[in-house]
Design a protein around this motif. Structure first.
Motif, PDB file in Angstrom:
ATOM      1  N   GLU A   6       0.964  -1.298   0.048  1.00  0.00           N
ATOM      2  CA  GLU A   6       0.258  -0.067   0.149  1.00  0.00           C
ATOM      3  C   GLU A   6       1.004   1.346  -0.068  1.00  0.00           C
ATOM      4  O   GLU A   6       0.806   2.237  -0.704  1.00  0.00           O
ATOM      5  CB  GLU A   6      -0.805  -0.072   1.230  1.00  0.00           C
ATOM      6  CG  GLU A   6      -1.774  -1.030   1.469  1.00  0.00           C
ATOM      7  CD  GLU A   6      -3.082  -0.937   0.461  1.00  0.00           C
ATOM      8  OE1 GLU A   6      -3.548   0.322   0.658  1.00  0.00           O
ATOM      9  OE2 GLU A   6      -3.422  -1.715  -0.286  1.00  0.00           O
ATOM     10  N   GLU A  53     -11.205  -4.024  -3.583  1.00  0.00           N
ATOM     11  CA  GLU A  53      -9.743  -3.379  -3.741  1.00  0.00           C
ATOM     12  C   GLU A  53      -9.200  -3.362  -4.893  1.00  0.00           C
ATOM     13  O   GLU A  53      -8.429  -2.207  -4.909  1.00  0.00           O
ATOM     14  CB  GLU A  53      -9.294  -4.757  -3.175  1.00  0.00           C
ATOM     15  CG  GLU A  53      -9.137  -5.042  -1.667  1.00  0.00           C
ATOM     16  CD  GLU A  53      -8.290  -3.966  -1.054  1.00  0.00           C
ATOM     17  OE1 GLU A  53      -7.049  -3.955  -0.927  1.00  0.00           O
ATOM     18  OE2 GLU A  53      -9.009  -3.093  -0.192  1.00  0.00           O
ATOM     19  N   TYR A  59      -7.332   0.492  -6.114  1.00  0.00           N
ATOM     20  CA  TYR A  59      -6.241   0.574  -7.005  1.00  0.00           C
ATOM     21  C   TYR A  59      -6.407   1.387  -8.191  1.00  0.00           C
ATOM     22  O   TYR A  59      -5.527   2.201  -8.748  1.00  0.00           O
ATOM     23  CB  TYR A  59      -5.530  -0.853  -7.086  1.00  0.00           C
ATOM     24  CG  TYR A  59      -4.879  -1.377  -5.646  1.00  0.00           C
ATOM     25  CD1 TYR A  59      -4.162  -0.605  -4.898  1.00  0.00           C
ATOM     26  CD2 TYR A  59      -5.211  -2.507  -5.372  1.00  0.00           C
ATOM     27  CE1 TYR A  59      -3.690  -0.976  -3.899  1.00  0.00           C
ATOM     28  CE2 TYR A  59      -4.732  -3.094  -4.252  1.00  0.00           C
ATOM     29  CZ  TYR A  59      -4.060  -2.290  -3.265  1.00  0.00           C
ATOM     30  OH  TYR A  59      -3.585  -2.825  -2.181  1.00  0.00           O
TER      31      TYR A  59
END
Lengths: 459, 432
Positions: free
Chosen positions: A230, A273, A277
Motif C-alpha cells: 500500500e 480492492e 487501486y
C-alpha cells in the motif's frame, strides 16, 4: 475499557467473583497435573504473543484449543486452572482490569465447557480408539459452551461500556458474530490434541499447533507485505503526480470517492480492492502526455487534444502487467467514456462502459470540481453535487451519481489540502516536498479536467 | 548444460520409480484400501500445489500425505507392513493423477518439484518401511517417535538441499547463499509439512483413515496463508516493475532501460553472493533508480543519466530517493537509490590517481566512499546500459566493460565491474 460506569464495574466484579469461586472450590484431588502443566504452559506462550492474528477469517489463538483439550483430559476444574494461566501471559498492553476480566472469562468458559462435557456424557481422561465417535457430541457441546460463554461475557462488557465508545462496541459485536464459527472450528483441534496424547504424549499439542503457528507467521508476513505494498503504491502514485502541481492528491481522493460509491452499491472484497487501486492508478498515463500540452494555457490544437485523449491507453500500457488488477485495467482505460457515447478513447456508451470506468468517471469529475484549478476556484461540495446531477444520464451513470451523493451526505467529503473551504481537512492530500519546485508554471490548466469541457481550436 | 542437474534428478527419480513398480508388481499390492486413501490425498495435494516467493513450487499437502504414508505403523489396530516400493509407487501415481488437471489446463507439469518430492519420500520409505513392522521399535514409543520425527525432518531438509543444489546450477548462485535463501523460504512451510506427516501417521492409530482428512485441515489453513503471502509478494514486484515504466512512457528514459538495468544488477548481485531479501531490494532500487527524473520538467534527451552533470545526477538520485522514502517501508531501497551516483572513492584520493588505482585494484576498501553495495552495483549496471543499450553486440559490450574497468578504483567498484564482466561474458556466449 477506560473508566467504567458503576453497573459495568458491578458486572466485572461479579464475573471475577464467580471465577474465583470456581478456582477456590476445587476439588483438586485426582487431577492430572502433568497435563495441566503442559497445556497451561501452552496457554501462557500463546497469550504472550504481542499480536493476535485478526486477518479475515483466519482469526485464532491456540489458548482456547488448549483449554478444550484440557476439558477432555482433566475435566472442568483442571480446565479452569488452565484457563487461569492466561493471567500469567507476558503481554504488555491491556490494563490490569482488562487482564483480570479476561482471565476470569477464560476460567469461567473453560469450567462451564467442562461441566457441559460431563453433562452430555463425556468421560474425563485419555480417549482411545473405542471413544470415537461417541466422544464427539459431548466435545461439541463443550466447544459451543466455551464460545458462547466467552462471547456472552465479552458482549456484556461491550454493551455496558457502549456509551463511552459506541463505534468500537458496534464493531466488536459485528466481529464476534463472524468469529464464532471459526472459533468452533479451531476448538475442534482440542479433541485432536486429547486423542493424540495417548500416542505421542505431551508432544501432541506441539505437533497439532505447528501448522497453525506457521500459518499465523505467514499471515503476519502477508499483512506486513500488504502494508508495504500500500505504502509503495501510494508513494509511486504521488511521484506520478509531481508532474502536475494542481492534481496533488487527486488519485488518492478519486480512489476514496470510487470506494465510497462502490460500498454504497454493495461491492466488496477483491473487487472493491481492485477498484481502490484503479482509482489510484487511473491517471498514470498522463505521464505520457508532454508536459507542455498538459500545462498549456488557452486553447488546444487538434493534435494536442488527441495527445491528451491517449492518456487512458498509455495508463493501460503501464499497468497491464499487474496481474490482479483485471477489471481495474478496463476501468483505467475507459474512465473518460461518457454514458451518451461521446467520451474517449473508444466512444462506448451506456452499459458497454465497464462498471469500474463508470464509477471512476463520477469520482474523477467530482474531485476535479471541488479542487482549485488556475482558471477557476474550487467549487463548494453542494455546487459540485448539483453539477453531477445535471450531467447524470448524459456524462455519468445516474445510479453511481445517486450512490455517490448518498455516501457524501452520510460521510462527508474530504477535499484536497490547501483549499480554504476545507478547514481542518487535508487528510487526504499528502504535503510532499515544497511546492516551490513545481510552481514554475503559474498558469497551469488541468487538461484532464472532466468537469471543464475541453476547448479545441477547431470548434 | 543448464538443465543437467534437473535431468540427473528426474532420471534418478525415474529409476527409483521403475524399481519400486517392479518390486510392487512382484510382491503384489498390500492394504489396497489404505494405499488408495493415501494416493487420493497425494493427488489432492498435488492438485493444490502452491507457488512460493522466488518462483518456487511446493505441494505441502501432497508431500505431507506421502511422508505420512511412508511413516505409517498402524491404522486402527491393523499393523501396516507395506513395502517401500509400494509407498513410492502410490506416491508417484498420486502425483501424476494430481498433475494431470494442471496439464489439461495448460499449466506446466513441474516435473522437477515432483521428482524432488518423490526422491525425498523414497529415502524415508527405504529407511523406515523395513523397521515399521519391527516389534522392538513399535513397542518402544520413545524410539519410534524420535525415529519418525527425525526422518520427517530429514525428508524436508533433503528437499530443501536438493532444491538449493539445482538453483546453484540454474542461477549460478553460490551454494551456501542458495541454501540459506532456500531455508529461509521453505523451512516454515517445511515444519508444517513434517508436523502434519507425523500427525497423520500417529493419528491413524487412534482414529483410522479419518486422520488423513482431519490432519490435512490445519495444513490447508497454512497453505491458504502462504498462498496469500506469495500472492501479495508477486503483486508487489509486478507493480513496481509496471510503475517503473512510467519513466519510459514519459520519455524520460529509453524504453526497456529500467528492466535491463534491474536484470543486470540482480545478475551481478547474485554473482557477488547477495542473499535473496537484499537481492529483492536491489531489484526494486534498480527498477526505480530513475524515478527522480519524474520531477524534472523536461526529460533529459535519451534519458542517459551518465551524460548529465554530476550535480544533476545527484539531484535526480535525491529526488528519486525522496519518492521512495515516502513509502516508509523501503528505507534501504531509498538509500541505494540516493547514493547510486557516488564514486567508489572520495575525490581526495583522486589527487593521487596512481595510488588510488593500485589500492582500488587491490580491492582495499580503506577510503572508499562507503556507499551501499547495491548502489555500487546499480552505478556499474546503469553506466553499462547507458553505453550499450538494448544492443546484443558482444564487441560493443566488451568495449563498454573495458571502459568501466578503466574507471574502477575511482568511479566504479572493481568487484562489481568484475562481476559485471563475468555476467556480460556469459551472456555474449549465449548470443554468439
Amino acid at each position: 475499557m477506560g473508566k467504567l460506569s458503576r453497573v459495568a464495574l458491578l458486572y466485572v466484579t461479579a464475573v471475577v467473583a464467580a471465577a474465583v469461586a470456581v478456582l477456590v472450590r476445587g476439588p483438586f484431588t485426582g487431577l492430572g497435573w502433568s497435563y495441566i502443566a503442559v497445556l497451561g504452559a501452552l496457554v501462557i506462550i500463546s497469550e504472550s504473543r504481542a499480536t493476535q492474528l485478526r486477518q479475515g477469517r483466519l482469526s485464532w489463538s491456540p489458548s482456547s484449543t488448549a483449554m478444550l483439550a484440557s476439558v477432555v483430559l482433566v475435566g472442568p476444574v483442571g480446565a479452569a486452572l488452565v484457563g487461569a494461566c492466561t493471567a500469567v501471559a507476558l503481554r504488555r498492553g491491556p490494563s490490569v482490569l482488562q487482564r483480570v476480566f479476561n482471565t476470569a472469562m477464560h476460567v469461567l468458559s473453560a469450567y462451564l465447557a467442562g461441566r457441559a462435557y460431563l453433562a452430555l456424557g463425556g468421560h474425563v481422561g485419555l480417549p482411545d480408539a473405542s471413544s470415537f465417535p461417541r466422544i464427539i457430541w459431548p466435545f461439541a457441546g463443550a466447544a459451543v459452551t466455551q464460545v458462547a460463554v466467552n462471547h456472552g461475557l465479552l458482549g456484556g462488557v461491550l454493551w455496558l461500556t457502549r456509551d463511552a465508545e459506541p463505534a468500537s462496541a458496534h464493531a466488536g459485536v459485528g466481529l464476534s458474530a463472524r468469529l464464532q464459527l471459526s472459533d468452533l472450528g479451531y476448538g475442534a483441534f482440542g479433541l485432536l490434541i486429547a486423542a493424540l496424547w495417548r500416542v505421542v504424549g505431551p508432544f501432541a499439542p506441539v505437533l497439532v499447533l505447528i501448522p497453525f503457528i506457521v500459518a499465523r507467521w505467514a499471515m503476519a508476513q502477508f499483512a506486513e507485505q500488504q502494508r508495504a505494498y500500500e505504502a509503495t503504491m501510494g508513494a509511486l502514485c504521488q511521484a506520478v503526480e509531481t508532474k502536475d502541481f494542481y492534481t496533488r492528491g487527486h488519485s488518492e481522493r478519486v480512489s476514496r470517492g470510487s470506494v465510497m460509491i462502490a460500498r454504497e452499491i454493495g461491492m466488496r472484497g477483491a473487487r472493491l480492492e481492485a477498484l481502490r487501486y484503479a482509482g489510484m492508478l487511473h491517471d498514470v498515463g498522463k505521464l505520457g502526455v508532454p508536459t507542455k500540452v498538459l500545462q498549456k494555457t488557452g486553447k488546444l490544437t487538434e493534435e494536442e487534444y488527441q495527445a491528451i485523449q491517449l492518456h487512458p491507453m498509455q495508463g493501460l500500457a503501464i499497468v497491464r502487467e499487474i496481474g490482479f488488477l483485471d477489471e481495474a485495467l478496463a476501468g483505467i482505460m475507459h474512465h473518460h467514456e461518457r454514458i451518451d457515447g461521446r467520451g474517449y478513447p473508444t466512444g462506448l456508451a451506456g452499459d458497454e462502459i465497464p462498471e469500474f470506468a463508470r464509477v471512476l468517471a463520477v469520482a474523477d469529475a467530482f474531485d476535479s470540481m471541488t479542487s482549485t484549478r488556475s482558471y477557476r476556484g474550487a467549487r463548494p461540495v453542494e455546487e459540485a453535487i448539483a453539477e453531477l446531477g445535471k450531467w447524470s444520464g448524459t456524462q455519468f451513470d445516474p445510479a453511481f451519481v445517486a450512490a455517490f451523493v448518498a455516501a457524501i451526505r452520510r460521510e462527508g467529503w474530504q477535499r484536497s489540502a490547501g483549499e480554504p473551504a476545507a478547514a481542518g481537512g487535508g487528510l487526504g492530500a499528502p504535503s510532499t516536498a515544497g511546492p516551490q519546485d513545481e510552481r514554475s508554471a503559474p498558469a497551469v490548466q488541468d487538461r484532464d479536467d472532466p468537469a471543464a469541457p475541453q476547448r479545441v481550436d477547431s470548434q | 548444460m543448464r538443465d543437467s542437474g534437473q535431468l540427473l534428478l528426474v532420471t534418478a527419480a525415474g529409476m527409483v520409480l521403475v524399481a519400486s513398480v517392479a518390486q510392487t508388481a512382484v510382491a503384489g499390492p498390500r492394504d489396497v484400501r489404505i494405499a488408495v486413501a493415501f494416493g487420493a490425498l497425494i493427488a489432492f495435494g498435488e492438485l493444490l500445489r502452491l507457488n512460493l516467493p522466488g518462483d518456487r513450487e511446493s505441494a505441502p499437502v501432497g508431500f505431507a500425505g506421502a511422508l505420512g504414508y511412508a511413516l505409517l505403523i498402524r491404522v486402527g489396530a491393523h499393523p501396516v507392513d507395506d513395502a517401500a516400493g509400494q509407498v513410492v509407487t502410490v506416491t508417484a501415481i498420486g502425483m501424476i493423477a494430481g498433475a494431470l488437471p494442471h496439464l489439461a489446463a495448460g499449466r506446466p507439469a513441474r516435473v522437477r518439484g515432483m521428482a524432488l518430492r518423490l526422491l525425498s519420500v523414497a529415502c524415508v520409505a527405504l529407511v523406515f518401511r523395513p523397521i515399521a513392522g519391527n516389534a522392538d521399535v513399535v513397542k518402544n514409543w520413545g524410539l519410534a517417535f524420535s525415529l519418525m520425527t527425525s526422518l520427517a525432518v530429514a525428508a524436508v531438509l533433503l528437499e530443501v538441499v536438493l532444491t538449493a543444489v539445482l538453483r546453484v546450477d540454474e542461477q549460478r548462485a553460490r551454494f551456501r547463499v542458495a541454501l540459506v535463501d532456500e531455508m529461509r523460504v521453505q523451512l516454515p512451510l517445511g515444519a508444517a509439512v513434517a508436523a502434519s506427516a507425523l500427525l497423520i501417521a500417529f493419528a491413524a492409530e487412534v482414529m483410522g483413515l479419518a486422520a488423513l482428512a482431519v490432519f490435512t485441515a490445519p495444513l490447508l489453513v497454512t497453505q491458504v496463508a502462504f498462498r496469500r503471502y506469495a500472492g501479495i509478494r508477486a503483486t508487489y514486484l509486478q507493480t513496481v516493475r509496471a510503475l517503473a515504466k512510467v519513466t519510459e512512457i514519459g520519455g524520460y528514459v529509453e524504453v526497456g532501460h529500467s528492466e535491463r538495468v534491474s536484470k543486470l544488477a540482480v545478475a551481478i548481485g547474485r554473482e557477488l553472493g547477495i542473499h535473496e531479501p537484499e537481492l529483492l531490494e536491489l531489484e526494486y532500487a534498480a527498477l526505480m533508480h530513475d524515478i527522480g527524473q519524474l520531477s524534472l520538467r523536461d526529460p533529459i534527451p535519451g534519458g542517459a543519466t551518465v551524460l548529465v552533470s554530476r550535480q544533476d545526477q545527484r539531484r535526480i538520485a535525491e529526488l528519486g530517493a525522496d519518492v521512495i522514502q515516502q513509502a516508509r517501508v523501503l528505507g534501504s531501497v531509498a538509500e541505494i537509490v540516493r547514493r547510486q551516483n557516488e564514486p567508489y572513492r572520495e575525490t581526495d584520493t583522486a589527487s593521487l590517481p596512481g595510488a588510488a588505482w593500485e589500492q582500488g585494484a587491490a580491492g582495499q576498501h580503506g577510503r572508499a566512499s562507503g556507499s551501499p553495495l547495491g548502489s555500487r552495483i546499480i552505478k556499474a549496471a546503469n553506466a553499462f546500459d547507458d553505453l550499450v543499450g538494448s544492443s546484443l553486440d558482444p564487441v560493443r559490450a566488451a568495449a563498454a566493460v573495458q571502459r568501466l574497468r578503466l574507471d574502477t578504483g575511482s568511479e566504479y567498484d572493481p568487484g562489481a565491474v568484475e562481476a559485471l564482466s563475468r555476467v556480460v561474458a556469459r551472456r555474449s556466449l549465449i548470443h554468439l
